[in-house]
Design an enzyme around this catalytic site. Structure first.
Site, short mmCIF file in Angstrom:
data_model
loop_
_atom_site.label_atom_id
_atom_site.label_comp_id
_atom_site.label_asym_id
_atom_site.label_seq_id
_atom_site.Cartn_x
_atom_site.Cartn_y
_atom_site.Cartn_z
CD GLU A 44 -3.00 -1.05 0.40
OE1 GLU A 44 -3.09 -0.06 -0.37
OE2 GLU A 44 -3.80 -1.98 0.37
CB CYS A 76 -1.77 7.06 1.24
SG CYS A 76 -3.05 6.17 2.12
P1 NAD Z 1 8.29 5.14 4.66
O1 NAD Z 1 8.30 4.34 3.42
O2 NAD Z 1 9.46 6.00 4.92
O3 NAD Z 1 8.12 4.18 5.91
C1 NAD Z 1 7.14 3.16 5.97
C2 NAD Z 1 7.75 1.96 6.67
O4 NAD Z 1 8.75 1.40 5.81
C3 NAD Z 1 8.45 2.30 7.98
O5 NAD Z 1 8.24 1.25 8.91
C4 NAD Z 1 9.91 2.38 7.57
O6 NAD Z 1 10.80 2.12 8.63
C5 NAD Z 1 10.00 1.32 6.52
N1 NAD Z 1 11.08 1.57 5.56
C6 NAD Z 1 11.44 2.76 5.02
N2 NAD Z 1 12.47 2.59 4.17
C7 NAD Z 1 12.77 1.27 4.17
C8 NAD Z 1 13.74 0.48 3.50
N3 NAD Z 1 14.60 1.01 2.65
N4 NAD Z 1 13.77 -0.84 3.76
C9 NAD Z 1 12.88 -1.39 4.60
N5 NAD Z 1 11.94 -0.70 5.26
C10 NAD Z 1 11.87 0.62 5.05
O7 NAD Z 1 6.95 5.95 4.60
P2 NAD Z 1 6.44 7.04 5.63
O8 NAD Z 1 7.18 8.29 5.39
O9 NAD Z 1 6.43 6.47 7.00
O10 NAD Z 1 4.91 7.18 5.14
C11 NAD Z 1 4.57 8.03 4.10
C12 NAD Z 1 4.34 7.29 2.80
O11 NAD Z 1 3.44 6.20 3.02
C13 NAD Z 1 3.64 8.15 1.77
O12 NAD Z 1 4.18 7.89 0.49
C14 NAD Z 1 2.19 7.71 1.83
O13 NAD Z 1 1.44 7.99 0.70
C15 NAD Z 1 2.36 6.25 2.09
N6 NAD Z 1 1.16 5.68 2.69
C16 NAD Z 1 0.39 4.81 1.95
C17 NAD Z 1 -0.78 4.29 2.49
C18 NAD Z 1 -1.66 3.36 1.71
O14 NAD Z 1 -2.52 2.73 2.30
N7 NAD Z 1 -1.50 3.21 0.41
C19 NAD Z 1 -1.17 4.65 3.78
C20 NAD Z 1 -0.36 5.52 4.50
C21 NAD Z 1 0.80 6.02 3.94
#
Ligand code: NAD
Length: 454
Positions: free
Chosen positions: A228, A262
């Site tokens: 997601e 999102c």
């Molecule tokens: P993020 O990708 O930085 O973090 C999300 C999770 O992924 C965290 O637990 C983080 O530690 C982990 N992560 C980050 N980089 C990683 C890597 N290289 N390897 C492994 N794990 C990693 O996102 P964020 O800043 O926390 O959230 C914002 C983003 O999430 C936005 O793009 C938003 O649109 C999206 N989002 C999508 C939904 C949906 O349902 N589609 C819902 C909420 C947020």
């Protein structure tokens, strides 16, 4: 590495936890595997009782849990309460419906009896973001646990309180040890866990960068994966829009969760015969949105989650303004304590500028004027993402045209794009794959087992 919550309104550190050690991680994965052997055969009725108890605890504790969410990431207390109650109602939904959603299906074939049984896969690893720290995790956990899977949560580093609360919540509701565990993991430890044979599947909600990384690791070990990811949802204002209703909804669509959702509308695409009216009304409404302390019930927009997130948003706006975008409201960082940013409306945004081409995770709206609805749909589809989209129109033909034409996982008409447990939630293109919620969500992490009796 530490997992530290900083209150974005006060910039004070709330709490900090060290990452779990290799030994602690091993113990948790092993406990999850052991728990699965009995959890998978625990009757639905028993699982439902525990899930209902968890919902009840959340409802009883709504004030304190909402306060924790607000202090960890800055959303308004009002929206935090809504998030807590939504988690509880989704738990109740799956407690009530999981059994029927997982029911055996009989399918006619040359067999004397044949069909499908849905069976749980095992340990599902969930990588979650901070923006709806409770909801994102519950959206995965409620269906997965009811299906008979066990879960390990790796939450974002800045919401450790929410992560710990959830683990304790499930234990307090009577779930056996190992059925739901939260681990503070660095990216290397996460990669090792994805590779571990005892982890059956992975789900990630977050950015495209994280999604690509985790999906490729899951792919390397042939693990089922649901993603997601981000979005840049279009909010299409058609000729037949009821403007008195559309403008206030446009504001909410953009500033909900301080603009960090999102499925927040990020691009407002308006047909030219309604453009002047929409832009004037929207810019006026955005410039009067109350920004301030998220604990104050009068506040509509609180701070952004972090200094970095605010710098990114400001850089995106500045780049577009330097390339010719027109600021109709806001456009600046708010000085002083807390990571606040003005609700902003930009028009004439060049497509090749940052606000014209990147996801805007904050209260900044981009408005684009088009000739007609066909062009609006074309513009809506001109991004790499495909999460949601909305059409604002009173003419049913315009609504049908948008539902058919918008390339996204979800299209809403005269309503904000939102999630509800009855309907599938998810995207296409770079917004990810797989679905959460509804029957589709609970079946994502199951073995769709065919049976055939000759
Ligand atoms: P993020 O990708 O930085 O973090 C999300 C999770 O992924 C965290 O637990 C983080 O530690 C982990 N992560 C980050 N980089 C990683 C890597 N290289 N390897 C492994 N794990 C990693 O996102 P964020 O800043 O926390 O959230 C914002 C983003 O999430 C936005 O793009 C938003 O649109 C999206 N989002 C999508 C939904 C949906 O349902 N589609 C819902 C909420 C947020």
């Amino acid at each position: 590495m530490s997992f530290t919550a900083i209150n974005p309104a006060t910039e004070e550190v709330i709490a900090s936890y060290p990452a779990h050690t290799r030994e602690e991680i091993e113990a948790a994965v092993s406990a999850a595997a052991t728990a699965f052997t009995s959890w998978r055969i625990t009757p639905f009725k028993d699982r439902a009782e525990m899930m209902t108890r968890a919902a009840q605890i959340l409802e009883d504790e709504v004030e304190s849990v909402a306060t924790m969410l607000t202090s960890e990431m800055g959303k308004t207390l009002t929206s935090a309460k809504g998030e807590v109650l939504k988690c509880a109602s989704t738990m109740r939904y799956y407690a009530e419906h999981a059994e029927s959603l997982m029911e055996e299906e009989i399918i006619a074939s040359p067999a004397s009896r044949s069909g499908i049984r849905y069976q749980p896969l095992g340990t599902v690893l969930a990588v979650m973001p901070w923006n709806f720290a409770l909801w994102q995790a519950v959206r995965f956990a409620a269906p997965s646990l009811m299906a008979g899977n066990v879960g390990i949560l790796k939450h974002a580093h800045n919401v450790p309180g929410s992560a710990r609360y959830l683990e304790e919540l499930f234990l307090r509701a009577g779930f056996p040890t190992g059925v739901f565990t939260s681990l503070f993991l660095g990216h290397q430890e996460l990669a090792d866990l994805i590779a571990d044979d005892r982890v059956a599947a992975v789900t990630l909600t977050g950015s495209e960068v994280a999604g690509t990384k985790v999906a490729s690791q899951a792919g390397a070990y042939l693990k089922k994966c649901v993603l997601e990811l981000g979005g840049s949802d279009a909010f299409i204002v058609a000729s037949s829009a009821d403007m008195a209703r559309t403008i206030p909804m446009a504001v909410t669509a953009r500033v909900q969760n301080n603009g960090q959702s999102c499925i927040a509308a990020k691009r407002f695409i308006v047909v030219e015969d309604r453009a002047q009216e929409f832009i004037d009304g929207f810019a006026e409404a955005m410039s009067t949105v109350v920004v301030g302390d998220p604990m104050d019930p009068a506040t509509v927009v609180g701070p952004l989650v972090s200094a970095e997130q605010r710098e990114l948003l400001d850089a995106q706006v500045s780049d577009s303004v330097a390339k010719g975008a027109v600021v109709r409201a806001g456009g600046h960082t708010i000085e002083g304590r807390g990571f606040y940013y003005e609700p902003t409306v930009l028009t004439n945004v060049p497509r090749d500028s940052r606000a014209g081409s990147e996801e805007l995770f904050g209260p900044v709206a981009v408005v684009e004027v088009v000739k007609d609805l066909a062009e609006a749909i074309e513009v809506a589809n001109s991004t790499p993402w495909g999460l949601g989209g909305s059409i604002w129109a009173t003419d049913p033909r315009e609504i049908e045209q948008a539902i058919d034409g918008i390339e996204s996982g979800m299209v809403f008409a005269n309503a904000l794009v939102a999630s509800t447990p009855e309907l599938p939630f998810g995207g296409i293109k770079k917004s990810g794959y797989g679905r959460e919620l509804s029957a589709h969500g609970i079946r994502e992490f199951t073995n769709v087992k065919t049976f055939y009796i000759a």
